[in-house]
Structure formats: structure tokens, C-alpha cells
Motif scaffolding. Sequence first.
Motif, short mmCIF file in Angstrom:
data_model
loop_
_atom_site.label_atom_id
_atom_site.label_comp_id
_atom_site.label_asym_id
_atom_site.label_seq_id
_atom_site.Cartn_x
_atom_site.Cartn_y
_atom_site.Cartn_z
N ALA A 79 1.49 -5.22 -8.74
CA ALA A 79 1.34 -6.43 -7.95
C ALA A 79 2.69 -7.14 -7.88
O ALA A 79 3.53 -6.97 -8.76
CB ALA A 79 0.30 -7.35 -8.57
N THR A 80 2.84 -7.91 -6.83
CA THR A 80 4.05 -8.72 -6.65
C THR A 80 3.62 -10.08 -6.09
O THR A 80 2.47 -10.27 -5.69
CB THR A 80 5.03 -8.07 -5.66
OG1 THR A 80 4.41 -7.98 -4.36
CG2 THR A 80 5.45 -6.68 -6.13
N VAL A 81 4.56 -11.00 -6.09
CA VAL A 81 4.36 -12.29 -5.44
C VAL A 81 5.55 -12.54 -4.53
O VAL A 81 6.58 -11.91 -4.66
CB VAL A 81 4.21 -13.46 -6.45
CG1 VAL A 81 2.90 -13.36 -7.20
CG2 VAL A 81 5.38 -13.53 -7.40
N GLY A 82 5.37 -13.48 -3.64
CA GLY A 82 6.46 -13.90 -2.75
C GLY A 82 7.08 -15.19 -3.25
O GLY A 82 6.44 -15.95 -3.98
N ALA A 90 0.61 -16.51 -9.10
CA ALA A 90 1.16 -15.63 -10.14
C ALA A 90 0.27 -15.64 -11.38
O ALA A 90 0.02 -14.58 -11.98
CB ALA A 90 2.58 -16.04 -10.49
N VAL A 91 -0.21 -16.82 -11.77
CA VAL A 91 -1.09 -16.92 -12.94
C VAL A 91 -2.34 -16.09 -12.70
O VAL A 91 -2.78 -15.33 -13.58
CB VAL A 91 -1.46 -18.40 -13.22
CG1 VAL A 91 -2.57 -18.50 -14.26
CG2 VAL A 91 -0.23 -19.18 -13.64
N GLU A 92 -2.92 -16.21 -11.53
CA GLU A 92 -4.12 -15.46 -11.18
C GLU A 92 -3.89 -13.95 -11.29
O GLU A 92 -4.69 -13.22 -11.89
CB GLU A 92 -4.53 -15.85 -9.75
CG GLU A 92 -5.73 -15.14 -9.20
CD GLU A 92 -5.98 -15.54 -7.74
OE1 GLU A 92 -6.26 -14.66 -6.94
OE2 GLU A 92 -5.86 -16.75 -7.43
N ILE A 93 -2.79 -13.48 -10.72
CA ILE A 93 -2.48 -12.04 -10.75
C ILE A 93 -2.24 -11.58 -12.18
O ILE A 93 -2.72 -10.52 -12.60
CB ILE A 93 -1.27 -11.73 -9.86
CG1 ILE A 93 -1.62 -11.96 -8.39
CG2 ILE A 93 -0.78 -10.31 -10.09
CD1 ILE A 93 -0.42 -11.91 -7.45
N MET A 94 -1.47 -12.36 -12.95
CA MET A 94 -1.19 -11.98 -14.33
C MET A 94 -2.47 -11.87 -15.14
O MET A 94 -2.60 -10.95 -15.96
CB MET A 94 -0.22 -12.97 -14.97
CG MET A 94 1.19 -12.84 -14.46
SD MET A 94 2.26 -14.08 -15.23
CE MET A 94 3.81 -13.71 -14.47
N ARG A 101 4.88 -10.27 -16.36
CA ARG A 101 5.94 -10.55 -15.40
C ARG A 101 5.61 -9.88 -14.08
O ARG A 101 4.96 -8.84 -14.06
CB ARG A 101 7.30 -10.10 -15.93
CG ARG A 101 7.42 -8.65 -16.24
CD ARG A 101 8.59 -8.26 -17.12
NE ARG A 101 8.67 -8.94 -18.37
CZ ARG A 101 7.97 -8.66 -19.47
NH1 ARG A 101 7.09 -7.69 -19.46
NH2 ARG A 101 8.14 -9.34 -20.59
N LEU A 102 6.09 -10.50 -13.01
CA LEU A 102 5.85 -9.98 -11.66
C LEU A 102 7.15 -10.00 -10.87
O LEU A 102 7.87 -11.01 -10.89
CB LEU A 102 4.85 -10.85 -10.92
CG LEU A 102 3.41 -10.86 -11.40
CD1 LEU A 102 2.64 -11.99 -10.71
CD2 LEU A 102 2.76 -9.52 -11.14
N PRO A 103 7.44 -8.92 -10.16
CA PRO A 103 8.57 -8.97 -9.24
C PRO A 103 8.26 -9.93 -8.10
O PRO A 103 7.12 -10.05 -7.66
CB PRO A 103 8.67 -7.53 -8.71
CG PRO A 103 7.90 -6.70 -9.67
CD PRO A 103 6.83 -7.59 -10.22
N VAL A 104 9.29 -10.62 -7.64
CA VAL A 104 9.18 -11.51 -6.49
C VAL A 104 9.83 -10.79 -5.32
O VAL A 104 11.02 -10.44 -5.39
CB VAL A 104 9.85 -12.87 -6.77
CG1 VAL A 104 9.69 -13.79 -5.57
CG2 VAL A 104 9.29 -13.51 -8.03
N ILE A 105 9.05 -10.55 -4.28
CA ILE A 105 9.51 -9.75 -3.15
C ILE A 105 9.57 -10.60 -1.89
O ILE A 105 8.63 -11.33 -1.58
CB ILE A 105 8.55 -8.55 -2.91
CG1 ILE A 105 8.37 -7.72 -4.18
CG2 ILE A 105 9.03 -7.70 -1.73
CD1 ILE A 105 9.62 -7.01 -4.66
N VAL A 114 9.22 -13.39 -11.96
CA VAL A 114 8.58 -14.55 -12.56
C VAL A 114 7.81 -14.05 -13.78
O VAL A 114 7.11 -13.04 -13.72
CB VAL A 114 7.68 -15.32 -11.57
CG1 VAL A 114 6.50 -14.50 -11.09
CG2 VAL A 114 7.22 -16.64 -12.16
N SER A 115 8.01 -14.74 -14.89
CA SER A 115 7.38 -14.31 -16.15
C SER A 115 6.37 -15.34 -16.62
O SER A 115 6.35 -16.48 -16.15
CB SER A 115 8.44 -14.12 -17.23
OG SER A 115 8.94 -15.37 -17.64
#
Length: 138
Positions: A79-82, A90-94, A101-105, A114-115
Amino acid sequence: MATKIRDIMTGSPTAVSPQDDIVSVARRMRDEDIGNVLVAEGDELRGIVTDRDLVVRGLAAGGDPGSTKVGGLCSDVTATVGPDDPPERAVEIMRERAVRRLPVIENGRPVGIVSIGDLAVEKEGSALADISAAKSNL
């Protein structure tokens, strides 16, 4: 309080090739004082590798430090976020994916990471926020 991921993310993420060995990646992490890097092949994001991955999936698993490639150790990006997404996304996805952590694309390219620590700093008064905001002891 931040209203967008871009307000809290770590920008200009470090990326390495899947063909890089774990020693060179570990040295890069040390030199840049970071705990994770993106693994990319050209413009294609392949995964994320952390300092813990290097130890647990690489060294502790018996991998030869000079020849074990990070492409075989990295976690797939599920998963990624913008950068314009709200931090709550991001909290929801994590939570859903059990990731830290999520890559920001943006426009198909990684522009940050974002961690969970970045998000915690936004929630003042929590123990995790205090720990995440503290100066490194290294």
C-alpha cells in the motif's frame, strides 16, 4: 496539526537497487542516519528494507553479507499514500496492513516515506509521540 501527509512525511527517500548487497545498504543507512530505504528498479518501486530486515532476514538467516542482495530481503509494498492524503488515511492503512511505514507516491514516483513515528508526533501527549520526537542517542 498536520492536514496532509506532506506535512509530516520524510521527503527525498533514499532508494537502493535490488542488486545491492546488504553491507553496502547497511553502510548507506549508517551514513545517512536512517533505518529504512526504498528498493527500486528504475522507476519501479519493489519494496522497503529496514535495518531489522538486514539483520533478521539477512545475517541471522545465514546470508553472506557481501553477496546477499536486498531484493531478496525487502518487504513488498502492499500500500502507498499520496502527499495530499490526510494522515488519518495512513493510520487506517497501517492498521489494516499491520505495517509501520508507507511510501508516499506522487505521479507514480516515490517522494517520501511516512512512518508510525511521524504520525505519533502529531498526537501530542502520547508516550509514542514523546519517544518519536526525542533526539537520537546515536
